[in-house]
Design a protein around this motif. Structure first.
Motif, PDB file in Angstrom:
ATOM      1  N   TYR A 255      53.311  52.259  37.705  1.00  0.00           N
ATOM      2  CA  TYR A 255      52.002  51.878  38.206  1.00  0.00           C
ATOM      3  C   TYR A 255      52.030  51.963  39.726  1.00  0.00           C
ATOM      4  N   CYS A 256      51.090  52.697  40.289  1.00  0.00           N
ATOM      5  CA  CYS A 256      51.007  52.789  41.746  1.00  0.00           C
ATOM      6  C   CYS A 256      50.837  51.393  42.342  1.00  0.00           C
ATOM      7  N   GLY A 257      51.648  51.097  43.353  1.00  0.00           N
ATOM      8  CA  GLY A 257      51.568  49.785  43.984  1.00  0.00           C
ATOM      9  C   GLY A 257      52.558  48.800  43.415  1.00  0.00           C
ATOM     10  N   GLY A 258      53.361  49.228  42.445  1.00  0.00           N
ATOM     11  CA  GLY A 258      54.408  48.363  41.929  1.00  0.00           C
ATOM     12  C   GLY A 258      55.554  48.217  42.917  1.00  0.00           C
ATOM     13  N   ASP A 259      55.650  49.149  43.826  1.00  0.00           N
ATOM     14  CA  ASP A 259      56.636  49.130  44.898  1.00  0.00           C
ATOM     15  C   ASP A 259      55.922  48.704  46.180  1.00  0.00           C
ATOM     16  N   ILE A 260      56.407  47.656  46.817  1.00  0.00           N
ATOM     17  CA  ILE A 260      55.747  47.124  48.013  1.00  0.00           C
ATOM     18  C   ILE A 260      55.695  48.156  49.128  1.00  0.00           C
ATOM     19  N   TYR A 261      56.785  48.918  49.316  1.00  0.00           N
ATOM     20  CA  TYR A 261      56.796  49.929  50.376  1.00  0.00           C
ATOM     21  C   TYR A 261      55.788  51.038  50.094  1.00  0.00           C
ATOM     22  N   GLU A 262      55.589  51.352  48.824  1.00  0.00           N
ATOM     23  CA  GLU A 262      54.597  52.352  48.451  1.00  0.00           C
ATOM     24  C   GLU A 262      53.197  51.869  48.820  1.00  0.00           C
ATOM     25  N   LEU A 263      52.946  50.579  48.580  1.00  0.00           N
ATOM     26  CA  LEU A 263      51.640  50.011  48.909  1.00  0.00           C
ATOM     27  C   LEU A 263      51.430  49.957  50.421  1.00  0.00           C
ATOM     28  N   ILE A 264      52.465  49.574  51.141  1.00  0.00           N
ATOM     29  CA  ILE A 264      52.391  49.546  52.602  1.00  0.00           C
ATOM     30  C   ILE A 264      52.115  50.949  53.138  1.00  0.00           C
ATOM     31  N   ASP A 265      52.796  51.944  52.577  1.00  0.00           N
ATOM     32  CA  ASP A 265      52.600  53.331  53.000  1.00  0.00           C
ATOM     33  C   ASP A 265      51.158  53.774  52.756  1.00  0.00           C
ATOM     34  N   LEU A 266      50.585  53.387  51.616  1.00  0.00           N
ATOM     35  CA  LEU A 266      49.200  53.742  51.309  1.00  0.00           C
ATOM     36  C   LEU A 266      48.251  53.156  52.351  1.00  0.00           C
ATOM     37  N   VAL A 267      48.401  51.874  52.635  1.00  0.00           N
ATOM     38  CA  VAL A 267      47.511  51.205  53.590  1.00  0.00           C
ATOM     39  C   VAL A 267      47.706  51.759  55.002  1.00  0.00           C
TER      40      VAL A 267
ATOM     41  N   GLU B 262      45.764  45.479  45.985  1.00  0.00           N
ATOM     42  CA  GLU B 262      46.709  44.545  45.359  1.00  0.00           C
ATOM     43  C   GLU B 262      47.985  45.243  44.900  1.00  0.00           C
ATOM     44  N   ASN B 263      49.111  44.561  45.085  1.00  0.00           N
ATOM     45  CA  ASN B 263      50.362  45.068  44.520  1.00  0.00           C
ATOM     46  C   ASN B 263      50.328  44.938  42.998  1.00  0.00           C
ATOM     47  N   MET B 264      50.882  45.924  42.324  1.00  0.00           N
ATOM     48  CA  MET B 264      50.859  45.924  40.864  1.00  0.00           C
ATOM     49  C   MET B 264      52.294  45.790  40.335  1.00  0.00           C
ATOM     50  N   VAL B 265      52.456  46.048  39.062  1.00  0.00           N
ATOM     51  CA  VAL B 265      53.778  45.946  38.457  1.00  0.00           C
ATOM     52  C   VAL B 265      53.916  47.045  37.418  1.00  0.00           C
TER      53      VAL B 265
ATOM     54  N   HIS C 170      52.714  39.446  39.984  1.00  0.00           N
ATOM     55  CA  HIS C 170      53.062  40.856  39.862  1.00  0.00           C
ATOM     56  C   HIS C 170      54.394  41.140  40.555  1.00  0.00           C
ATOM     57  N   ALA C 171      54.566  40.576  41.741  1.00  0.00           N
ATOM     58  CA  ALA C 171      55.817  40.794  42.474  1.00  0.00           C
ATOM     59  C   ALA C 171      56.997  40.264  41.671  1.00  0.00           C
ATOM     60  N   ASN C 172      56.854  39.071  41.119  1.00  0.00           N
ATOM     61  CA  ASN C 172      57.948  38.472  40.362  1.00  0.00           C
ATOM     62  C   ASN C 172      58.305  39.315  39.140  1.00  0.00           C
ATOM     63  N   LEU C 173      57.288  39.813  38.445  1.00  0.00           N
ATOM     64  CA  LEU C 173      57.526  40.663  37.282  1.00  0.00           C
ATOM     65  C   LEU C 173      58.240  41.956  37.657  1.00  0.00           C
ATOM     66  N   ALA C 174      57.938  42.458  38.854  1.00  0.00           N
ATOM     67  CA  ALA C 174      58.538  43.711  39.315  1.00  0.00           C
ATOM     68  C   ALA C 174      59.947  43.511  39.852  1.00  0.00           C
ATOM     69  N   GLY C 175      60.449  42.267  39.812  1.00  0.00           N
ATOM     70  CA  GLY C 175      61.787  41.999  40.323  1.00  0.00           C
ATOM     71  C   GLY C 175      61.836  41.897  41.832  1.00  0.00           C
ATOM     72  N   ILE C 176      60.681  41.640  42.450  1.00  0.00           N
ATOM     73  CA  ILE C 176      60.585  41.544  43.900  1.00  0.00           C
ATOM     74  C   ILE C 176      60.503  40.077  44.309  1.00  0.00           C
ATOM     75  N   GLU C 177      61.297  39.675  45.278  1.00  0.00           N
ATOM     76  CA  GLU C 177      61.213  38.323  45.800  1.00  0.00           C
ATOM     77  C   GLU C 177      59.978  38.217  46.688  1.00  0.00           C
ATOM     78  N   CYS C 178      59.118  37.269  46.382  1.00  0.00           N
ATOM     79  CA  CYS C 178      57.828  37.182  47.069  1.00  0.00           C
ATOM     80  C   CYS C 178      57.975  36.971  48.570  1.00  0.00           C
ATOM     81  N   GLY C 179      58.923  36.127  48.976  1.00  0.00           N
ATOM     82  CA  GLY C 179      59.111  35.884  50.404  1.00  0.00           C
ATOM     83  C   GLY C 179      59.479  37.161  51.138  1.00  0.00           C
ATOM     84  N   ALA C 180      60.368  37.947  50.573  1.00  0.00           N
ATOM     85  CA  ALA C 180      60.768  39.210  51.195  1.00  0.00           C
ATOM     86  C   ALA C 180      59.592  40.166  51.278  1.00  0.00           C
ATOM     87  N   ALA C 181      58.774  40.207  50.227  1.00  0.00           N
ATOM     88  CA  ALA C 181      57.594  41.080  50.227  1.00  0.00           C
ATOM     89  C   ALA C 181      56.616  40.671  51.318  1.00  0.00           C
ATOM     90  N   ILE C 182      56.393  39.391  51.457  1.00  0.00           N
ATOM     91  CA  ILE C 182      55.458  38.883  52.473  1.00  0.00           C
ATOM     92  C   ILE C 182      55.929  39.267  53.866  1.00  0.00           C
TER      93      ILE C 182
END
Length: 293
Positions: A172-184, A160-163, A200-212
């Motif tokens: 927090y590890c996984g607060g960055d979507i690219y970091e999580l993608i790199d891990l997987v 799961e992505n975190m914030v 979590h994405a919204n709290l991190a200032g990440i637009e959910c559509g872009a993350a998806i």
């Protein structure tokens, strides 16, 4: 095709009462409300004194599985146990208990007939600096026994992505979507994917559509909830916060997501007398959102 789901804890607390709903009560009520599937929060059931710690935990899990079968409400995803944000830095935290319960949770996920168990990435304890490289290496080691057991049980692990909860002043590890993608991608195993938590994405200032769109086919599970991007993980239902749901749903359609559209929203301050009508509303809201995809 997506399926409408929710964590069973939407039916947990009863406002104004000490008694909590049982999982079996939740299953029956959610089926009546119009849900397709249910997400069993093994995290909640892993609390001290809970089902997963008990000696007859397998028997109790089978009872839940039977209730799901009887009510025609399959389980597609579960949520494993995890340490909370501050626990990572607690030298007294019981890591053996976390590992024990999660190994049981993986088997429980298979017993429930689910395909994926969601887990949080770990944080390096008491690390005065933050390194994405070190966090990736630590998480590969942390997740390894879970991935091994999950493969034996025929299920997958969705990380799961975190914030970065700023009031804790801690990355927090996984607060960055690219970091999580790199891990997987570094793990490189088809049985390991990503769970997107929209809150979590919204709290991190990440637009959910872009993350998806960036996550793409790695997306195996969802935690659907909303908040006001005010530093609080509010776990509200869609449109009660500031998530852009139009673009979020468009993105899910674009990547051809076929898993659960699974609420991870709180039980809310709803009295028992109004619970049936409230659940019907949440189901209708979910249907309308999925139509947007």
């Amino acid at each position: 095709m997506m399926y409408l789901s929710t964590t069973h804890t939407i039916m947990r607390n009863i406002y104004g009462e000490k008694r909590k709903y049982t999982v079996e009560e939740a299953v029956k009520a959610l089926k009546k409300a119009g849900y397709d599937r249910i997400d069993i929060s093994l995290w909640v059931l892993s609390a001290r004194g809970g089902i997963i710690e008990s000696n007859n935990w397998e028997e109790e899990v089978l009872k839940i599985a039977e209730a799901c079968r009887e009510n025609g409400l399959p389980v597609y995803q579960t949520h494993g146990n995890t340490a909370s944000g501050k626990d990572w830095d607690d030298p007294e935290y019981d890591w053996d208990y976390l590992t024990m319960t999660n190994l049981r949770n993986i088997k429980a996920t298979a017993m429930l007939g689910a395909k994926w168990m969601v887990v949080h990435p770990m944080n390096l304890p008491r690390d005065p600096l933050y390194s994405a490289r070190k966090a990736r290496e630590a998480n590969i080691k942390y997740l390894a026994p879970y991935i091994e057991e999950a493969k034996k049980q025929g299920i997958g692990i969705a990380v799961e992505n975190m914030v970065d909860f700023r009031n804790w002043r801690r990355r927090y590890c996984g607060g960055d979507i690219y970091e999580l993608i790199d891990l997987v991608d570094t793990i490189g195993d088809p049985s390991v994917g990503i769970c997107l938590d929209t809150g979590h994405a919204n709290l991190a200032g990440i637009e959910c559509g872009a993350a998806i769109r960036e996550i793409g086919p790695r997306l195996k599970a969802t935690h659907i909830n909303d908040n006001h991007r005010n530093g609080q993980d509010e776990h509200l239902f869609p449109y009660f916060g500031t998530v852009d749901w139009k673009d979020t749903m468009k993105a899910l359609g674009e990547i051809g997501y076929e898993g659960d559209f699974a609420y991870e929203a709180g039980s809310q301050r709803i009295p028992d007398i109004s619970r049936e009508a409230w659940l019907a509303y949440t189901a209708a809201l979910g249907r309308n959102l999925m139509e947007m995809a």
